[in-house]
Design a protein around this motif. Sequence first.
Motif, PDB file in Angstrom:
ATOM      1  N   MET A 205       0.828  -1.185   0.000  1.00  0.00           N
ATOM      2  CA  MET A 205       0.000   0.000   0.000  1.00  0.00           C
ATOM      3  C   MET A 205       0.874   1.251   0.000  1.00  0.00           C
ATOM      4  N   PHE A 206       1.911   1.224   0.839  1.00  0.00           N
ATOM      5  CA  PHE A 206       2.839   2.367   0.921  1.00  0.00           C
ATOM      6  C   PHE A 206       3.541   2.580  -0.416  1.00  0.00           C
ATOM      7  N   ILE A 207       4.052   1.476  -0.999  1.00  0.00           N
ATOM      8  CA  ILE A 207       4.817   1.597  -2.241  1.00  0.00           C
ATOM      9  C   ILE A 207       3.903   2.050  -3.372  1.00  0.00           C
ATOM     10  N   SER A 208       2.678   1.504  -3.424  1.00  0.00           N
ATOM     11  CA  SER A 208       1.815   1.903  -4.537  1.00  0.00           C
ATOM     12  C   SER A 208       1.362   3.350  -4.363  1.00  0.00           C
ATOM     13  N   SER A 209       1.201   3.809  -3.123  1.00  0.00           N
ATOM     14  CA  SER A 209       0.904   5.225  -2.912  1.00  0.00           C
ATOM     15  C   SER A 209       2.057   6.079  -3.415  1.00  0.00           C
ATOM     16  N   ALA A 210       3.292   5.641  -3.107  1.00  0.00           N
ATOM     17  CA  ALA A 210       4.463   6.376  -3.562  1.00  0.00           C
ATOM     18  C   ALA A 210       4.509   6.405  -5.084  1.00  0.00           C
ATOM     19  N   LEU A 211       4.110   5.283  -5.710  1.00  0.00           N
ATOM     20  CA  LEU A 211       4.133   5.213  -7.171  1.00  0.00           C
ATOM     21  C   LEU A 211       3.097   6.131  -7.788  1.00  0.00           C
ATOM     22  N   ILE A 212       1.893   6.132  -7.213  1.00  0.00           N
ATOM     23  CA  ILE A 212       0.846   7.018  -7.749  1.00  0.00           C
ATOM     24  C   ILE A 212       1.316   8.456  -7.666  1.00  0.00           C
ATOM     25  N   ALA A 213       1.920   8.813  -6.515  1.00  0.00           N
ATOM     26  CA  ALA A 213       2.423  10.178  -6.348  1.00  0.00           C
ATOM     27  C   ALA A 213       3.541  10.463  -7.352  1.00  0.00           C
ATOM     28  N   THR A 214       4.433   9.479  -7.572  1.00  0.00           N
ATOM     29  CA  THR A 214       5.568   9.693  -8.467  1.00  0.00           C
ATOM     30  C   THR A 214       5.113   9.835  -9.910  1.00  0.00           C
ATOM     31  N   LEU A 215       4.230   8.919 -10.337  1.00  0.00           N
ATOM     32  CA  LEU A 215       3.888   8.867 -11.755  1.00  0.00           C
ATOM     33  C   LEU A 215       2.911   9.956 -12.157  1.00  0.00           C
ATOM     34  N   TYR A 216       1.947  10.264 -11.291  1.00  0.00           N
ATOM     35  CA  TYR A 216       0.866  11.154 -11.725  1.00  0.00           C
ATOM     36  C   TYR A 216       0.797  12.469 -10.964  1.00  0.00           C
ATOM     37  N   PHE A 217       1.439  12.573  -9.797  1.00  0.00           N
ATOM     38  CA  PHE A 217       1.289  13.794  -9.005  1.00  0.00           C
ATOM     39  C   PHE A 217       2.610  14.510  -8.768  1.00  0.00           C
ATOM     40  N   GLY A 218       3.531  14.371  -9.730  1.00  0.00           N
ATOM     41  CA  GLY A 218       4.741  15.172  -9.660  1.00  0.00           C
ATOM     42  C   GLY A 218       5.827  14.667  -8.738  1.00  0.00           C
ATOM     43  N   GLY A 219       5.662  13.511  -8.119  1.00  0.00           N
ATOM     44  CA  GLY A 219       6.697  12.976  -7.249  1.00  0.00           C
ATOM     45  C   GLY A 219       7.001  13.924  -6.111  1.00  0.00           C
TER      46      GLY A 219
ATOM     47  N   PHE B 105      -1.305  10.938   2.093  1.00  0.00           N
ATOM     48  CA  PHE B 105      -2.668  11.200   1.641  1.00  0.00           C
ATOM     49  C   PHE B 105      -3.225   9.970   0.919  1.00  0.00           C
ATOM     50  N   PHE B 106      -2.397   9.337   0.052  1.00  0.00           N
ATOM     51  CA  PHE B 106      -2.928   8.190  -0.693  1.00  0.00           C
ATOM     52  C   PHE B 106      -3.129   6.974   0.205  1.00  0.00           C
ATOM     53  N   ILE B 107      -2.265   6.825   1.236  1.00  0.00           N
ATOM     54  CA  ILE B 107      -2.506   5.736   2.186  1.00  0.00           C
ATOM     55  C   ILE B 107      -3.845   5.963   2.882  1.00  0.00           C
ATOM     56  N   PHE B 108      -4.084   7.232   3.260  1.00  0.00           N
ATOM     57  CA  PHE B 108      -5.368   7.559   3.883  1.00  0.00           C
ATOM     58  C   PHE B 108      -6.507   7.270   2.914  1.00  0.00           C
ATOM     59  N   PHE B 109      -6.286   7.563   1.625  1.00  0.00           N
ATOM     60  CA  PHE B 109      -7.313   7.332   0.611  1.00  0.00           C
ATOM     61  C   PHE B 109      -7.661   5.848   0.530  1.00  0.00           C
ATOM     62  N   TYR B 110      -6.620   5.001   0.572  1.00  0.00           N
ATOM     63  CA  TYR B 110      -6.844   3.547   0.586  1.00  0.00           C
ATOM     64  C   TYR B 110      -7.792   3.159   1.717  1.00  0.00           C
ATOM     65  N   MET B 111      -7.514   3.719   2.904  1.00  0.00           N
ATOM     66  CA  MET B 111      -8.317   3.344   4.075  1.00  0.00           C
ATOM     67  C   MET B 111      -9.723   3.908   3.970  1.00  0.00           C
ATOM     68  N   TRP B 112      -9.820   5.098   3.476  1.00  0.00           N
ATOM     69  CA  TRP B 112     -11.098   5.787   3.275  1.00  0.00           C
ATOM     70  C   TRP B 112     -11.996   4.931   2.374  1.00  0.00           C
ATOM     71  N   VAL B 113     -11.404   4.478   1.233  1.00  0.00           N
ATOM     72  CA  VAL B 113     -12.176   3.668   0.295  1.00  0.00           C
ATOM     73  C   VAL B 113     -12.589   2.360   0.944  1.00  0.00           C
ATOM     74  N   ARG B 114     -11.680   1.782   1.754  1.00  0.00           N
ATOM     75  CA  ARG B 114     -11.990   0.490   2.362  1.00  0.00           C
ATOM     76  C   ARG B 114     -13.259   0.558   3.192  1.00  0.00           C
ATOM     77  N   TRP B 115     -13.448   1.671   3.916  1.00  0.00           N
ATOM     78  CA  TRP B 115     -14.623   1.754   4.786  1.00  0.00           C
ATOM     79  C   TRP B 115     -15.773   2.474   4.111  1.00  0.00           C
ATOM     80  N   THR B 116     -15.672   2.722   2.803  1.00  0.00           N
ATOM     81  CA  THR B 116     -16.748   3.421   2.107  1.00  0.00           C
ATOM     82  C   THR B 116     -17.445   2.532   1.089  1.00  0.00           C
ATOM     83  N   ILE B 117     -16.635   1.794   0.297  1.00  0.00           N
ATOM     84  CA  ILE B 117     -17.218   1.016  -0.794  1.00  0.00           C
ATOM     85  C   ILE B 117     -17.288  -0.444  -0.380  1.00  0.00           C
ATOM     86  N   PRO B 118     -18.444  -1.091  -0.541  1.00  0.00           N
ATOM     87  CA  PRO B 118     -18.538  -2.507  -0.182  1.00  0.00           C
ATOM     88  C   PRO B 118     -17.781  -3.381  -1.174  1.00  0.00           C
ATOM     89  N   ARG B 119     -17.472  -4.588  -0.721  1.00  0.00           N
ATOM     90  CA  ARG B 119     -16.679  -5.510  -1.518  1.00  0.00           C
ATOM     91  C   ARG B 119     -17.423  -5.933  -2.782  1.00  0.00           C
TER      92      ARG B 119
END
Lengths: 345, 166
Positions: free
Chosen positions: A250-264, A294-308
């Motif tokens: 989760m940490f690494i993919s958040s870092a990747l999203i930030a690197t690739l799409y949000f300016g690193g 922020f993206f790690i928080f987003f992961y958690m936010w989605v987990r408790w918002t959208i059902p499986r």
Amino acid sequence: MLSTEIIYKIILILAVFTVTLVVALYSTFAERKVAAVLQDRYGPNRAGPLGMFQPFADGVKMFTKEEFIPGNADKQLFILGPSIAMLTCLMTGAVIPWGGDLTIGDYIFKLQVTDINIGILYLLGVVSVGVYGIMIGGWASNNKYSLLGALRASSQMISYEIAMGLALIALVMMTGSLSLGEIVRQQDEGLANIVYQPLGFLIFLVCAFAETNRAPFDLPETESELVGGYHTEFSSMKLGFYLFSEYINMFISSALIATLYFGGYNFPFQHSLGIEGNALSIVQTVVFFGKIFFFIFFYMWVRWTIPRFRYDQLMKLGWKTLIPLAILNLFITGIVIGFKNGFFN
Amino acid sequence: MITQYLFYFLTFTAIFCALLVVFSKNPIYSALYLIVTFFATAGHYFLLNAQFLGAVHVIVYAGAIMVLFIYVIMMLNLNKEVEPHKSNIIKIAATVCGGILGLVLIAALRETELGEITEYSNNGIGLIEKLGNVLFGAYMVPFEISTVLFLSAMVGAVFLSKKNIH
């Protein structure tokens, strides 16, 4: 020079390793706190001030639990499974640029372990090998629930890898480089890639959720259907490795999203702040970690918002929605690049 | 110097694991040793400075094809207990066939010329920029035709897997 370089690289590798583990450790705590906030509860608050020592208490619990290997399990593979899961998730941190350059004396130190020119291919390779940890562990348990979890995980990860790869190809076509360091430098000169690749970002985000087996795509470990999924038979630190590798991913993919799409590590107006050199690099690293958190928080936010999702819905989304969308994105990117280079004139 | 040691290490790993692929009784172990063999081969590509080829080798073979292999082995749940007993005639026939194949290979390899071994490490022929320029420049048409071949194979596979064909 060579020896300074090697010593610096070793220190940097150890630093990235430690930071990854600490962030993952506190992500487990943050997950419970975020869940508590979203569900109007207190969350863990007994160990230390505000429950800050809860992850360490959990760690001690994991280590001191009984180490149990089922009688019918394949012993070597049973140990190999969690090891591969942990190994592959820690390997990705090597190519991520964590900040600008540091200048100490005559030396310039890059805050990136290695800037290989096939960085994105390296990432895809590590991700595609990462599925073996779950597959081997699930099969070696010799348990039907584990096997089903492993099969679900592997088919899910293979399906979403395609859409992820296609989304990344559009990004690579635009930036013209496979090196993550170069992609970040280009976002310093121009705008962040999210502006040019909104659809690609969305596809990559959904695929990142599926690749890390996080909710709403956590079908390999659905408690309601499969007991614990692929790690049903695991106990003690082997289970800890599986759970921990999910948080590292989760940490690494958040870092990747930030690197690739949000300016690193770049942030808007960074060159008009009046700070330069090492100070700017440190601020950049702090900003980068802010984006990651922020993206790690987003992961958690989605987990408790959208059902499986249901399993057929998951496959339908992957194959019938995301892949066509990714191809469309690729097509549009190609046409726009063609127009810019005067191909149609 | 270190390149030479790496070469010997990778070669040993590749051959040793390739032998284990054949000698393992459990099909899952065979598949896993095959993955290690692929990694060793990818390491050889990296030593030859063919980075793109090495990375794609890992992604395609170790990451995609072998996952499907293991997937099928797991689905069919093959292990040594359920393996059907093979009669002696089949075993003798297999040995003879293998021996003949080995003979042909040895005969063919005896006559081959080794040729000049050139230094590959510095011309950067395996780098991704050069490879891209060659593939989409000089060999554009064959490259595109091979993609059409892949597409037709994919459509064929989808068609075969459909249950209701009228």
